[in-house]
Scaffold this active site. Structure first.
Site, short mmCIF file in Angstrom:
data_model
loop_
_atom_site.label_atom_id
_atom_site.label_comp_id
_atom_site.label_asym_id
_atom_site.label_seq_id
_atom_site.Cartn_x
_atom_site.Cartn_y
_atom_site.Cartn_z
N SER A 135 0.86 -1.19 0.00
CA SER A 135 0.00 0.00 0.00
C SER A 135 0.89 1.23 0.00
O SER A 135 2.08 1.15 0.35
CB SER A 135 -0.84 0.00 1.29
OG SER A 135 -1.48 1.25 1.49
N TYR A 148 -2.23 0.44 10.86
CA TYR A 148 -2.19 -0.05 9.47
C TYR A 148 -0.86 0.28 8.80
O TYR A 148 -0.24 -0.58 8.16
CB TYR A 148 -3.36 0.55 8.69
CG TYR A 148 -3.45 0.08 7.26
CD1 TYR A 148 -3.67 -1.27 6.97
CD2 TYR A 148 -3.31 0.97 6.20
CE1 TYR A 148 -3.76 -1.70 5.65
CE2 TYR A 148 -3.40 0.54 4.88
CZ TYR A 148 -3.62 -0.80 4.61
OH TYR A 148 -3.71 -1.24 3.30
C1 8X3 Z 1 -5.00 1.57 1.27
C2 8X3 Z 1 -4.58 2.96 1.02
O1 8X3 Z 1 -4.41 5.34 1.87
O2 8X3 Z 1 -5.98 3.91 3.04
O3 8X3 Z 1 -3.97 0.69 1.46
O4 8X3 Z 1 -3.62 3.66 3.37
S1 8X3 Z 1 -4.64 3.98 2.41
#
Ligand code: 8X3
Length: 249
Positions: A135, A148
């Site tokens: 990502s 994340y």
């Molecule tokens: C997804 C993109 O911008 O939400 O992996 O991290 S973001």
């Protein structure tokens, strides 16, 4: 599992929807026998029937499930590490440990488990390819996203490390780092809150799963001496993880 001896086999994790599903269709159209893995077996079976592939239940957070999935595969030429995702959007001071654990288990340990188990088969194929879908969150940190972004950074470092450790082996490694792709990603992140999920893509033209699948298809169809190491792909309306050009009326 009935796979013709001359078929090249591609494994796609997280294949029941979104990027995984689109990638499975693209690779099948390129002639691969595609083994699709995910937790939702009903959706998976339908997909496998449509593309002439094989559906196998897979929960990358469960060691036994990964073992059962990987040992049954007779050969593996291509591995698409697509399973992953985000849960929540909270500042570090309000971090929910269970969300962090899920993100690390799914994105990092899940990728480790599947990749580690399949590397011998990828080497044995004589021309293996590992694609890991990371990502833009593997390149940037953003407010409220540490659970994340840290998991995606770790997943990417695991993948990039293998590029060195597998040097000299017949295995290519490609990291694909997408920005905003409209899939179930935001719906999962916001636990089914459709309104909040839709807001992520409001006023922009986001990427769709097929855009990423086509890139993976391109990667998989390069001659075997060509390794596309890293590909960062964003919508034209996105300059960085949190910076969008939105048109709202
Ligand atoms: C997804 C993109 O911008 O939400 O992996 O991290 S973001």
């Amino acid at each position: 599992m009935s796979i013709s001896p001359d078929s090249r086999v591609a494994v796609v994790t997280g294949a029941s929807s979104g990027i995984g599903e689109a990638t499975a269709r693209t690779l099948a159209a390129q002639g691969f026998h595609v083994v699709v893995g995910a937790r939702r077996l009903d959706r998976l079976q339908k997909l496998a029937d449509e593309i002439g592939g094989t559906a196998l239940e897979l929960d990358v957070t469960d060691e036994d499930s990964v073992e059962a999935f990987t040992t049954v595969l007779p050969r593996v030429d291509v591995l698409i590490n697509n399973a992953g995702g985000a849960k929540g959007l909270a500042p570090v001071t309000e971090a929910v440990e269970d969300d962090w654990r899920w993100m690390w288990e799914t994105n990092v340990i899940g990728t480790l488990r599947v990749t580690k188990a399949l590397i011998p088969k990828l080497i044995a194929s004589g021309d293996g390819l590992i694609v890991t879908v990371t990502s833009v969150a593997a390149f940037e940190a953003y407010d409220n996203g540490a659970g994340y972004t840290s998991a995606k950074h770790a997943q990417a470092v695991l993948h990039r490390t293998l590029r060195g450790e597998l040097l000299g082996q017949p295995v290519r490694l490609t990291e694909i780092a997408p920005g905003a792709v409209e899939t179930e990603f935001s719906l999962v992140r916001f636990e089914g809150d459709r309104e909040r999920a839709d807001k992520v893509y409001e006023g922009i033209t986001p990427l769709v799963a097929q855009d990423i699948a086509e890139i993976i298809g391109f990667v998989a169809s390069r001659p075997s001496h060509v390794d596309l190491d890293q590909i960062i792909v964003k919508p034209r309306d996105q300059a960085s993880a949190g910076r969008f050009h939105r048109v709202t009326d």
